[in-house]
Write a protein that holds these residues in place. Structure first.
Motif, mmCIF file in Angstrom:
data_model
loop_
_atom_site.group_PDB
_atom_site.id
_atom_site.type_symbol
_atom_site.label_atom_id
_atom_site.label_comp_id
_atom_site.label_asym_id
_atom_site.label_seq_id
_atom_site.Cartn_x
_atom_site.Cartn_y
_atom_site.Cartn_z
ATOM 1 N N LEU A 68 0.788 -1.179 -0.046
ATOM 2 C CA LEU A 68 0.238 0.030 0.086
ATOM 3 C C LEU A 68 0.788 1.182 -0.107
ATOM 4 O O LEU A 68 0.648 2.204 -0.693
ATOM 5 N N VAL A 69 1.845 1.222 0.946
ATOM 6 C CA VAL A 69 2.921 2.414 1.021
ATOM 7 C C VAL A 69 3.609 2.582 -0.441
ATOM 8 O O VAL A 69 3.631 3.768 -0.890
ATOM 9 N N ILE A 70 3.877 1.599 -1.302
ATOM 10 C CA ILE A 70 4.464 1.653 -2.421
ATOM 11 C C ILE A 70 3.768 2.183 -3.404
ATOM 12 O O ILE A 70 3.911 3.125 -4.233
ATOM 13 N N THR A 71 2.233 1.496 -3.622
ATOM 14 C CA THR A 71 1.384 1.793 -4.537
ATOM 15 C C THR A 71 1.007 3.083 -4.561
ATOM 16 O O THR A 71 0.648 4.165 -5.306
ATOM 17 N N GLY A 72 0.869 3.600 -3.157
ATOM 18 C CA GLY A 72 0.449 5.165 -2.850
ATOM 19 C C GLY A 72 1.308 6.268 -3.144
ATOM 20 O O GLY A 72 0.996 7.199 -3.699
ATOM 21 N N ASN A 73 2.608 5.873 -3.082
ATOM 22 C CA ASN A 73 3.648 6.590 -3.578
ATOM 23 C C ASN A 73 3.694 6.669 -5.031
ATOM 24 O O ASN A 73 4.261 7.901 -5.409
ATOM 25 N N ILE A 74 3.602 5.543 -5.584
ATOM 26 C CA ILE A 74 3.776 5.554 -7.339
ATOM 27 C C ILE A 74 2.502 6.328 -7.802
ATOM 28 O O ILE A 74 2.795 7.175 -8.792
ATOM 29 N N GLY A 75 1.338 6.017 -7.082
ATOM 30 C CA GLY A 75 0.243 6.733 -7.841
ATOM 31 C C GLY A 75 -0.093 6.165 -9.320
ATOM 32 O O GLY A 75 0.400 5.177 -9.688
ATOM 33 N N GLY A 76 -0.959 6.999 -10.084
ATOM 34 C CA GLY A 76 -1.275 6.683 -11.460
ATOM 35 C C GLY A 76 -1.895 5.381 -11.371
ATOM 36 O O GLY A 76 -3.089 5.321 -10.865
#
Length: 219
Positions: free
Chosen positions: A25-33
């Protein structure tokens, strides 16, 4: 000193599945898009896990039950004044408070994320169900308040594990992997047989089904 089954398999699987989902979740939230699609899927997965843990806290293994978390203020104060020298079964009072804080923060994060809207490219599935002011409040909490608090709690959790390993020679992570703790005396072992594991699987399927049904109600 004998090995005692403290953490049943469902509790251990919950722990590691939750850790993986939070990291993702932290990784995907920071990547976005485009990966935000997975961010929301992971959020629903965490909600399923939290719902399962809530129920498992009433019918799971002995040391996984809410009734055996030593969180009474008197117990916490007594522990702070005179920490026991020997290893304790399950979570100690500070560990119990840490677990509850993490679970509650994750629940708040998931709930706020479902109604958050960055007004650019990403909005939670249930934004149409709430007012714009509540959505704005949830968005601010989710990104500016809840996230750093959650990361701080995780950092404290990891620091405590390191501290106990380095200075007290207690392998807390090992216990969560194998399920057993090396303890003196005769503490009550947690039930961890085929029937309890089947019950946990059925409970998780029900919880996941309820969350999936909720997700299908999104406008």
């Amino acid at each position: 000193m004998t090995n005692v089954r403290i953490w049943d398999l469902p509790t251990r699987l919950f722990h590691w599945a939750l850790a993986f989902c939070v990291l993702a979740l932290v990784i995907t939230g920071n990547i976005g898009g485009e990966v935000m699609v997975w961010h929301f899927r992971l959020g629903f997965t965490v909600l399923s896990l939290l719902l399962f843990r809530l129920v498992w806290g009433f019918c799971g293994g002995h040391w996984s039950r809410w009734s055996h978390l030593p969180i009474h203020p008197k117990t916490v104060l007594a522990y702070l004044r005179s920490p026991p020298a020997s290893v304790q079964a399950g979570h100690n009072p500070l560990g119990s408070l840490s677990v509850l804080a993490l679970l509650l923060m994750l629940l708040f994060q998931v709930a706020s994320g479902l109604i958050s809207d960055d007004e650019i490219a990403t909005s939670g599935p249930f934004v149409p169900w709430v007012s714009s002011s509540l959505s704005a409040l949830a968005t601010h909490w989710h990104t500016s308040k809840g996230k750093p608090i959650l990361l701080l709690l995780i950092a404290l959790h990891l620091a405590a594990i390191w501290f106990y390993r380095r200075f007290k020679k207690q392998a807390l992570t090992q216990a969560m992997v194998r399920g057993d703790q090396l303890l003196s005396g005769s503490p009550t072992p947690s039930r961890d047989d085929a029937s309890s594991r089947l019950l946990a699987l059925l409970l998780f399927c029900v919880c996941a089904g309820l969350v999936f049904a909720l997700s299908q109600q999104a406008p």
